[in-house]
Design a protein around this motif. Structure first.
Motif, PDB file in Angstrom:
ATOM      1  N   MET A   1       0.348  -1.255  -0.233  1.00  0.00           N
ATOM      2  CA  MET A   1       0.190   0.147  -0.054  1.00  0.00           C
ATOM      3  C   MET A   1       0.878   1.389   0.037  1.00  0.00           C
ATOM      4  O   MET A   1       0.978   1.312   0.846  1.00  0.00           O
ATOM      5  CB  MET A   1      -0.920  -0.296   1.483  1.00  0.00           C
ATOM      6  CG  MET A   1      -2.135   1.223   1.338  1.00  0.00           C
ATOM      7  SD  MET A   1      -3.264   0.560   2.596  1.00  0.00           S
ATOM      8  CE  MET A   1      -4.329   2.471   2.734  1.00  0.00           C
ATOM      9  N   GLY A   2       0.572   2.331  -1.215  1.00  0.00           N
ATOM     10  CA  GLY A   2       1.395   3.594  -0.918  1.00  0.00           C
ATOM     11  C   GLY A   2       1.037   4.455  -0.248  1.00  0.00           C
ATOM     12  O   GLY A   2       0.167   4.626   0.668  1.00  0.00           O
ATOM     13  N   VAL A   3       2.611   5.084   0.242  1.00  0.00           N
ATOM     14  CA  VAL A   3       1.922   6.949   0.968  1.00  0.00           C
ATOM     15  C   VAL A   3       1.188   7.938   0.131  1.00  0.00           C
ATOM     16  O   VAL A   3       1.094   7.701  -1.918  1.00  0.00           O
ATOM     17  CB  VAL A   3       3.331   7.011   1.278  1.00  0.00           C
ATOM     18  CG1 VAL A   3       2.799   8.356   1.708  1.00  0.00           C
ATOM     19  CG2 VAL A   3       3.858   6.198   1.289  1.00  0.00           C
ATOM     20  N   SER A   4       0.019   7.891   0.697  1.00  0.00           N
ATOM     21  CA  SER A   4      -1.486   8.578   0.507  1.00  0.00           C
ATOM     22  C   SER A   4      -0.549  10.437  -0.743  1.00  0.00           C
ATOM     23  O   SER A   4       0.519  10.788   0.635  1.00  0.00           O
ATOM     24  CB  SER A   4      -2.275   8.770   1.044  1.00  0.00           C
ATOM     25  OG  SER A   4      -2.200   9.472   2.673  1.00  0.00           O
ATOM     26  N   ASP A   5      -0.854  11.242  -0.976  1.00  0.00           N
ATOM     27  CA  ASP A   5      -0.286  12.502  -1.067  1.00  0.00           C
ATOM     28  C   ASP A   5       0.016  13.363   0.261  1.00  0.00           C
ATOM     29  O   ASP A   5       0.377  14.429   0.098  1.00  0.00           O
ATOM     30  CB  ASP A   5      -1.503  13.008  -2.265  1.00  0.00           C
ATOM     31  CG  ASP A   5      -0.817  12.871  -3.593  1.00  0.00           C
ATOM     32  OD1 ASP A   5       0.295  11.593  -4.126  1.00  0.00           O
ATOM     33  OD2 ASP A   5      -2.056  12.307  -4.473  1.00  0.00           O
ATOM     34  N   ASN A   6      -1.065  13.317   0.774  1.00  0.00           N
ATOM     35  CA  ASN A   6      -1.911  14.037   1.549  1.00  0.00           C
ATOM     36  C   ASN A   6      -0.612  13.802   3.428  1.00  0.00           C
ATOM     37  O   ASN A   6       0.330  14.334   3.595  1.00  0.00           O
ATOM     38  CB  ASN A   6      -3.112  13.884   2.333  1.00  0.00           C
ATOM     39  CG  ASN A   6      -4.461  14.415   2.409  1.00  0.00           C
ATOM     40  OD1 ASN A   6      -3.837  15.188   1.137  1.00  0.00           O
ATOM     41  ND2 ASN A   6      -4.970  14.770   3.008  1.00  0.00           N
ATOM     42  N   THR A   7      -0.168  12.728   2.928  1.00  0.00           N
ATOM     43  CA  THR A   7       1.168  11.972   4.130  1.00  0.00           C
ATOM     44  C   THR A   7       2.739  13.024   3.381  1.00  0.00           C
ATOM     45  O   THR A   7       3.002  13.213   4.367  1.00  0.00           O
ATOM     46  CB  THR A   7       0.655  10.061   4.228  1.00  0.00           C
ATOM     47  OG1 THR A   7      -0.313   9.967   4.483  1.00  0.00           O
ATOM     48  CG2 THR A   7       2.042  10.160   4.734  1.00  0.00           C
ATOM     49  N   ARG A   8       2.671  13.009   2.132  1.00  0.00           N
ATOM     50  CA  ARG A   8       3.326  12.937   1.310  1.00  0.00           C
ATOM     51  C   ARG A   8       3.623  14.565   1.941  1.00  0.00           C
ATOM     52  O   ARG A   8       4.304  15.000   2.319  1.00  0.00           O
ATOM     53  CB  ARG A   8       3.824  13.097   0.053  1.00  0.00           C
ATOM     54  CG  ARG A   8       3.692  11.328  -0.315  1.00  0.00           C
ATOM     55  CD  ARG A   8       3.927  11.323  -1.478  1.00  0.00           C
ATOM     56  NE  ARG A   8       4.631  10.242  -2.008  1.00  0.00           N
ATOM     57  CZ  ARG A   8       3.538   8.755  -2.752  1.00  0.00           C
ATOM     58  NH1 ARG A   8       2.318   9.802  -3.067  1.00  0.00           N
ATOM     59  NH2 ARG A   8       4.348   8.281  -3.792  1.00  0.00           N
TER      60      ARG A   8
ATOM     61  N   TYR B   1       1.132  18.367  -3.279  1.00  0.00           N
ATOM     62  CA  TYR B   1       0.614  16.948  -3.123  1.00  0.00           C
ATOM     63  C   TYR B   1      -0.359  16.921  -2.053  1.00  0.00           C
ATOM     64  O   TYR B   1      -1.672  16.139  -1.588  1.00  0.00           O
ATOM     65  CB  TYR B   1       2.005  16.289  -1.997  1.00  0.00           C
ATOM     66  CG  TYR B   1       2.922  15.677  -3.068  1.00  0.00           C
ATOM     67  CD1 TYR B   1       2.884  14.761  -3.736  1.00  0.00           C
ATOM     68  CD2 TYR B   1       3.666  16.174  -3.104  1.00  0.00           C
ATOM     69  CE1 TYR B   1       3.577  13.773  -4.661  1.00  0.00           C
ATOM     70  CE2 TYR B   1       4.956  15.458  -3.850  1.00  0.00           C
ATOM     71  CZ  TYR B   1       4.725  14.739  -4.527  1.00  0.00           C
ATOM     72  OH  TYR B   1       6.030  13.836  -5.752  1.00  0.00           O
ATOM     73  N   ALA B   2      -0.841  18.082  -0.806  1.00  0.00           N
ATOM     74  CA  ALA B   2      -1.385  18.328   0.024  1.00  0.00           C
ATOM     75  C   ALA B   2      -2.400  19.606  -0.032  1.00  0.00           C
ATOM     76  O   ALA B   2      -1.320  20.996  -0.695  1.00  0.00           O
ATOM     77  CB  ALA B   2      -0.860  17.609   1.444  1.00  0.00           C
TER      78      ALA B   2
END
Length: 318
Positions: A1-8, A74-75
């Motif tokens: 499961m990849g890292v979400s854009d909000n997490t980045r 990203y966020a």
């Protein structure tokens, strides 16, 4: 499961705050060293350009700003912008240990008020429409309402530089930081346009040939250089623990105002959000006043301590 854009975006924004908060302290130490061997930046000196510590702080600030810029890709701004308050806390803590700049209890309260008020404003700020091209941003930037804002901003900056700086620059922190923040609100618009141009170009839709792209690059360069120059003067003249929160508050407030005028998002606000924003502004204003009052009390406190020491020495002699 990849890292979400909000997490980045969250990770980048937190890293940005750490870099920027640390940069204030390194630049301040560099400015102090430069002042010992030449003319202070606060009175027009540029010997700090020869100080490695100042350049280390500058590198950290650039890295932090780049990380912040990418975080917005990203966020959403409502997630990224409030995290800028972390730089205030970091710089205040580092200033206490590395610069021996004691922050009074009321100063701490002022910092908390500034942070809380700014977060409230950002959380309840209207959602902006994200332009899809440089031409779309250009159309928004040439609206009469935003052109009036630009004219008012540039007029205020010229008034601060030509009239207020020579008279009050060394005694009123709002002069230097006012210039930084006003220019910063224009920088955000230009940086956003540049980011869109880079993104579209990487996707295969080149924006290099459009004159608007180069115009925004030029505006961003001029604004950033002006900001850095007057930020150096502010850091050299005033306590770093005071400069950081006030700069954050003014920059955030003016940036939100510029964005609201340009993108016309205030029309969709409900009464609850507007009331929350007003409360946020009042909280920020209160925090700024407390911080400014704390700074003004520092010389008096030092003088009182000196008088007590002098009295005790005279008593000992007798």
């Amino acid at each position: 499961m990849g890292v979400s854009d909000n997490t980045r975006g969250l990770i980048l924004a937190m890293a940005s705050s750490a870099f920027i908060g640390s940069s204030f302290i390194l630049k301040k130490k560099g400015l102090k060293r430069a002042a010992d061997s030449g003319t202070r930046a606060g009175v027009g000196g540029y010997t700090y350009l020869l100080e490695p510590l100042w350049w280390a702080g500058m590198v950290l600030m650039i890295v932090g700003e780049v990380a912040n810029f990418v975080a917005y890709v990203y966020a959403p701004a409502v997630l990224v912008t409030p995290l800028g308050a972390l730089s205030i806390i970091i710089s205040a803590i580092l200033a206490h240990f590395m610069l021996k700049e004691r922050l009074q209890k009321m100063g701490i309260l002022g910092c908390v008020s500034c942070i809380v008020g700014s977060v409230v404003i950002v959380i309840h700020a209207p959602q902006e429409h994200t332009p899809n091209s440089v031409q779309e941003i250009w159309a928004l930037a040439t609206q009469p309402a935003f052109l009036i804002y630009v004219a008012a901003t540039l007029s205020a900056v010229l008034a601060l530089i030509l009239y207020f700086e020579p008279r009050y620059g060394q005694t009123n922190i709002l002069v230097y930081l006012g210039i930084c923040s006003l220019m910063g609100s224009l920088t955000v618009v230009s940086i956003k346009a540049i980011g869109i141009a880079i993104k579209l170009t990487l996707e295969g839709i080149s924006q290099v040939a459009y004159p608007q792209t180069w115009f925004f690059i030029t505006v961003a360069a001029v604004c950033v250089i002006t900001q850095l120059n007057y930020l150096n003067k502010a850091l050299d003249t005033f306590n770093a623990a005071i400069v950081s929160p006030i700069y954050y508050v003014m920059f955030t407030t003016l940036t939100i105002s510029a964005s609201a005028i340009m993108f016309k998002d205030w029309s969709g606000q409900d009464a609850s959000s507007i009331a929350s924003e007003i409360c946020g502004f009042i909280t920020v204003l209160s925090g700024t006043i407390i911080l400014h009052a704390t700074r003004e009390q520092e010389p008096a406190t030092a003088s009182a301590v000196a008088e007590v020491i002098s009295f005790e020495r005279e008593a000992a002699l007798h």
